[in-house]
Scaffold this active site. Structure first.
Site, PDB file in Angstrom:
ATOM      1  N   ASP A  20      -5.358  49.383 -20.451  1.00 60.03           N
ATOM      2  CA  ASP A  20      -6.610  49.195 -21.180  1.00 60.03           C
ATOM      3  C   ASP A  20      -7.640  50.190 -20.658  1.00 60.03           C
ATOM      4  OD1 ASP A  20      -8.739  48.217 -22.683  1.00 60.03           O
ATOM      5  OD2 ASP A  20      -8.582  46.169 -21.962  1.00 60.03           O
ATOM      6  N   LYS A  33      -3.786  50.315 -25.036  1.00 60.73           N
ATOM      7  CA  LYS A  33      -5.005  50.124 -25.833  1.00 60.73           C
ATOM      8  C   LYS A  33      -5.948  51.297 -25.571  1.00 60.73           C
ATOM      9  CE  LYS A  33      -6.922  45.946 -25.934  1.00 60.73           C
ATOM     10  NZ  LYS A  33      -7.816  44.797 -25.589  1.00 60.73           N
ATOM     11  N   LYS A  72      -0.090  39.489 -12.433  1.00 65.14           N
ATOM     12  CA  LYS A  72       0.931  38.601 -12.918  1.00 65.14           C
ATOM     13  C   LYS A  72       1.375  39.003 -14.315  1.00 65.14           C
ATOM     14  CE  LYS A  72      -1.294  34.794 -10.534  1.00 65.14           C
ATOM     15  NZ  LYS A  72      -2.098  33.590 -10.730  1.00 65.14           N
ATOM     16  N   GLY A  73       0.548  39.769 -14.994  1.00 69.36           N
ATOM     17  CA  GLY A  73       0.754  40.040 -16.408  1.00 69.36           C
ATOM     18  C   GLY A  73       2.068  40.680 -16.794  1.00 69.36           C
ATOM     19  N   PHE A 122      -8.197  40.820 -28.276  1.00 66.68           N
ATOM     20  CA  PHE A 122      -7.863  40.113 -27.045  1.00 66.68           C
ATOM     21  C   PHE A 122      -6.478  39.503 -27.211  1.00 66.68           C
ATOM     22  CE2 PHE A 122      -9.715  38.809 -23.038  1.00 66.68           C
ATOM     23  CZ  PHE A 122      -8.734  37.951 -22.580  1.00 66.68           C
ATOM     24  N   GLU A 159       3.280  47.769 -16.030  1.00 67.97           N
ATOM     25  CA  GLU A 159       2.097  46.981 -16.364  1.00 67.97           C
ATOM     26  C   GLU A 159       2.260  46.345 -17.735  1.00 67.97           C
ATOM     27  OE1 GLU A 159      -0.302  45.197 -15.443  1.00 67.97           O
ATOM     28  OE2 GLU A 159      -1.843  46.590 -14.763  1.00 67.97           O
TER      29      GLU A 159
END
Length: 179
Positions: A102, A130, A42-43, A151, A98
């Site tokens: 990460d 990241k 969902k990001g 975060f 995306e």
């Protein structure tokens, strides 16, 4: 929810400008190719919508839902496909979109999967990169911002399904996710 944010990392304006910049690059690079843009749910939803509207060439959109985090703050390392594509990728130029690159596990697995389905090419577009979190070597062709090991939530990014609706990207206070 606003009180849970330690600091704002990227404003609404910065995010809008970056989505437009990446959309313009994709338009130039894929002119005449009708790419298939795959939003990873969902990001990526906020970035995906903003960026795709800045692409001025024919393109197709689709979505996949995958999970490697569950409700935790750290990736489990296991990637599960919750929703697969609606369109075949055979001979298509696929761009995986995306929110954040990460560990690299999810996107590495998806790249292998779509390549095995005979995509003409598979590339990555990520709003945030990241590198300090990388467990698998993978690079994005299109990358918005390089971010530190913090975060991050907002603009589609979540913690336990919350904070996605923040209009900016902020650093979540550690006491929220270290409970």
């Amino acid at each position: 929810m606003y009180q849970d944010i330690q600091e704002i990392m990227f404003s609404e304006q910065q995010l809008a400008e970056k989505a437009a910049e990446i959309g313009a690059k994709i338009s130039r690079d894929y002119a005449g190719k009708n790419p298939l843009l795959v939003g990873i749910l969902k990001g990526s939803c906020m970035f995906f919508a903003d960026m795709v509207r800045k692409i001025d060439i024919p393109c197709t959109i689709d979505f996949m839902a995958v999970s490697s985090y569950g409700k935790g703050a750290v990736s489990s390392g296991e990637v599960v496909i919750l929703k697969d594509l609606s369109y075949p990728v055979t001979d298509r130029h696929v761009i995986l979109v995306e929110d954040i690159l990460d560990s690299g596990r999810t996107l590495s697995n998806l790249m292998r999967l779509l390549s095995a389905r005979d995509a003409a090419s598979v590339e990555i577009c990520t709003l945030l990169d990241k590198p300090s979190g990388r467990k698998v070597e993978v690079e994005a062709k299109y990358s918005g911002f390089t971010v530190p090991d913090a975060f991050l939530v907002g603009y589609g990014l979540d913690y336990a399904e919350n904070y996605r609706n923040l209009p900016y990207i902020g650093v979540l206070k550690p006491e929220i996710y270290q409970k």
